[in-house]
Design a protein around this motif. Structure first.
Motif, PDB file in Angstrom:
ATOM      1  N   THR A   3      17.436  47.340  45.380  1.00  0.00           N
ATOM      2  CA  THR A   3      17.441  45.871  45.403  1.00  0.00           C
ATOM      3  C   THR A   3      16.936  45.335  44.067  1.00  0.00           C
ATOM      4  O   THR A   3      17.472  44.367  43.520  1.00  0.00           O
ATOM      5  CB  THR A   3      16.575  45.373  46.579  1.00  0.00           C
ATOM      6  OG1 THR A   3      16.966  46.081  47.749  1.00  0.00           O
ATOM      7  CG2 THR A   3      16.748  43.894  46.810  1.00  0.00           C
ATOM      8  N   ILE A  20      17.158  40.220  48.987  1.00  0.00           N
ATOM      9  CA  ILE A  20      16.254  40.121  50.143  1.00  0.00           C
ATOM     10  C   ILE A  20      15.520  41.441  50.286  1.00  0.00           C
ATOM     11  O   ILE A  20      16.142  42.510  50.330  1.00  0.00           O
ATOM     12  CB  ILE A  20      17.069  39.819  51.421  1.00  0.00           C
ATOM     13  CG1 ILE A  20      17.939  38.569  51.211  1.00  0.00           C
ATOM     14  CG2 ILE A  20      16.148  39.639  52.629  1.00  0.00           C
ATOM     15  CD1 ILE A  20      18.883  38.269  52.344  1.00  0.00           C
ATOM     16  N   VAL A  44      11.246  52.054  49.836  1.00  0.00           N
ATOM     17  CA  VAL A  44      12.111  53.072  49.241  1.00  0.00           C
ATOM     18  C   VAL A  44      12.264  52.797  47.747  1.00  0.00           C
ATOM     19  O   VAL A  44      13.166  52.066  47.336  1.00  0.00           O
ATOM     20  CB  VAL A  44      13.473  53.126  49.962  1.00  0.00           C
ATOM     21  CG1 VAL A  44      14.326  54.269  49.421  1.00  0.00           C
ATOM     22  CG2 VAL A  44      13.266  53.307  51.457  1.00  0.00           C
ATOM     23  N   GLY A  96       9.658  44.069  48.549  1.00  0.00           N
ATOM     24  CA  GLY A  96       9.786  43.607  47.166  1.00  0.00           C
ATOM     25  C   GLY A  96       9.735  44.747  46.165  1.00  0.00           C
ATOM     26  O   GLY A  96       9.592  44.528  44.969  1.00  0.00           O
TER      27      GLY A  96
END
Ligand code: F6R
Length: 617
Positions: free
Chosen positions: A365, A356, A614, A360
């Protein structure tokens, strides 16, 4: 981290570049700079601090010209100083470069370049990149520098680089030519009439054009007034798609609001409508999520779900764990993306992964996604930014359609993430255990959600007054049970990131296992206590806090008078089923944090030390 903008065309470049930079300021705001190429000369201006400092410098030392690149920085390598501000130059001073990303092997490259006589004027990894491209040009030893020569030098240099980059480049000997390349950091080409733009995010371009090409990793672009070319890092042309951006200048401006954060909080009824639009099927009493690229039988074979993200997105994942387990009866785990990427926990074969991310682009992540895919797990993304790296690298997913989120503190993206997780839970639930009646009931509740959010927002003035009342407190606790525990974490995160006050979130029942030691007259507890199955337990916990003279602000369901009797203050939310309460209960906490931070004089849209996207570990 960091934002870049480039322009080539007939207009004066400086206003276009500054306007673009202001729209990217959420990506970093330690320093800013630009280079304009005119009459074979590079004119560079750089300033420490916000874009307004650069604008002021440009008033004092104006530069004119129709080609330029600029940058707003979030410091990674090297402190905040003018010398470290971009653009950086090569050894000859003929090439200027701006960069978003991190060059991991910059130390080795720097040593090597020093050996070749390069003198570095900054501590940045970016200057290494500028010098490296310049060195490749020097090695060719051909003058004048042509477009092909520079592209060749960029290719050679970039192949030696480990890490991530989105770059913009201009060269003194190539008037009217703007160059860019990307790997791991976003870069978009904007196509205008007789002008072209480069930027880290379409938000910087939409006042000029909505026609864009999202560059892919290992692609390079050359743009001039009337045309552009896209080529690959390996050499040779690339096919590309021209996309039309769905939103315009209006959506990326503050409008009537003093801050993006407040605007985005108030956008939530519509962002939630947009998240649901076209996805509710009353006929089949389920959610339609075609982007998952999974048939019902494939979904039925899923044995376990893993949800992962960072910060606010991780809190949404935590809510998702409750939603999928309770609605779809499917074992679900939630993990920080930064932990998942380095752990080697056993993951059964039929595990379905969702990462999530609003942007993006979050490095942790993205790495978690890549690791799960490497191990053969089907890995899907819940993203807001269309064409982002995570969206592109996943096996499918669900776009949040929440619209651009510019305030650094995530607000509408959180509620859209939780809504998407509700849709996923409904979809999986309907192929397992939920009847069509139950599915229809859930759809009805979902349809009513935006109106209930409007009701919460209508209490904004009362929440502002409450925030002012507690603004002198130095420490806050946020407490919630089950799916509202992550809401407590999110409320605490919002408050600490924009007001810099210590605030922590806990499961309410954990209070008596240690946290209660913090309770005193000056430490307010914000307790999420809707009228649900554990309401009586929450009530007892509130009594325990009050018995120790701790002030209590409760978030409760309209009409629950017993809460009013025990709490000092109550924020009311409309009655709703358990699966939607996390959305409704979070919104007042966003408003509370916002108004408290404003009353303390904090810059809520650009909190210190933070940046929205980030892209470093
Ligand atoms: C908090 C906040 C951050 C982000 C986190 C992940 O308000 O904005 O905690 O949620 O950096 O960002 P995305 O969702 O872009 O991956």
């Amino acid at each position: 981290m960091c934002g870049i903008v480039g322009y080539v065309g007939k207009a004066e470049a400086v206003p276009v570049l500054l306007d673009g930079l202001r729209r990217l300021e959420y990506r970093g705001y330690d320093s800013a700079g630009l280079v304009i190429l005119r009459d074979g000369e590079l004119f560079r201006r750089r300033a420490v601090g916000r874009i307004k400092n650069l604008a002021k410098l440009l008033e004092e030392q104006p530069v004119a010209g129709h080609l330029g690149i600029c940058h707003t920085r979030w410091a990674t390598h090297g402190g905040v100083s003018e010398a470290n501000a971009h653009p950086h130059l090569d050894r000859s001073g003929e090439l200027a470069l701006v960069h978003n990303g991190v060059i991991e092997n910059y130390r080795d490259l720097r040593e090597e370049l020093i050996g070749h006589g390069c003198e570095f004027r900054s501590q940045t990894d970016t200057e290494v990149l500028a010098m490296l491209v310049g060195r490749e040009l020097d090695l060719r030893g051909e003058t004048p520098v042509t477009k092909e020569l520079l592209l060749g030098a960029m290719r050679k240099a970039l192949r030696r680089v480990q890490g991530t980059y989105g770059i913009g480049v201009v060269h003194r000997q190539l008037p009217g030519m703007l160059f860019g390349a990307r790997r791991g950091s976003p870069l978009v080409l904007g196509i205008g009439k007789g002008e072209h733009f480069l930027a880290s995010d379409v938000a910087a371009l939409v006042t000029h054009t909505r026609e864009v090409v999202y560059l892919k990793d290992y692609e390079m672009v050359t743009a001039w007034e009337d045309g552009f070319e896209i080529s690959s890092l390996a050499g040779g042309g690339c096919s590309y798609e021209i996309n039309t951006v769905e939103f315009g200048a209006e959506e990326v401006s503050k409008g009537k609001y003093p801050h993006y954060m407040l605007k985005e909080i108030f956008e939530q009824p519509n962002s939630l409508r947009d998240t649901m639009r076209g996805r509710l099927s009353s006929e089949e009493a389920t959610a339609i999520l075609g982007g998952l690229n999974m048939s019902n039988s494939e979904l039925r074979s899923v044995e376990r779900v893993v949800l992962s993200g960072c910060g606010t997105a991780h809190h949404a994942a935590m809510v998702g764990e409750y939603l999928i387990e309770s609605m779809a009866q499917l074992p679900t785990e939630c993990e920080f993306a930064s932990e998942l990427r380095y752990r080697n926990a056993p993951m059964p074969k039929d595990t379905l992964v969702f990462v999530i991310s609003q942007s993006g682009e979050t490095a942790d992540t993205l790495a978690a996604l890549q690791e799960c895919r490497r191990k053969g797990h089907r890995s899907l993304a819940i993203c807001n930014n269309v064409a982002s790296t995570i969206a592109r690298e996943s096996d499918g997913g669900v776009y949040m359609h929440a619209g651009p989120e510019i305030g650094v503190a995530a607000t509408k993206s959180f509620t859209s993430q939780v809504l998407v997780l509700n849709l996923i839970a409904l979809l999986i639930g309907r192929i397992h255990n939920l009847s069509s009646m139950q599915g229809r009931e859930i759809l009805k509740e979902l349809e009513q959600l935006p109106e209930k959010v409007e009701k919460v927002l209508a209490t904004g003035d009362a929440i502002a007054a409450l925030a002012r009342k507690y603004a002198s407190c130095k420490n806050f606790l946020f407490l919630g049970r089950q799916a509202n525990y992550p809401v407590a974490l999110e409320g605490a995160l919002k408050l600490k990131e924009i007001s810099y006050l210590p605030a922590t979130g806990h499961p309410t029942a954990e209070l008596k296992h240690g946290i209660i030691a913090l309770i005193n007259e000056e430490t307010p507890s914000v307790v999420i206590a809707p009228s649900d199955a554990v309401f009586d337990k929450n009530l007892s916990n509130i009594e325990e806090i009050r018995a120790r003279k701790g002030p209590v602000i409760a978030v409760g369901t309209e009409g629950n008078r017993s809460l009013e009797e025990v709490a000092d203050d109550v924020i009311w939310i409309p009655e709703a089923p358990d699966y939607l309460v996390p959305i409704l209960a979070t919104i007042p906490l966003q408003l509370f944090a916002y108004h408290l931070a404003v009353s303390l004089g904090c810059d809520v849209d650009k909190p210190r030390n933070l940046a929205k996207s980030v892209t470093v570990e």
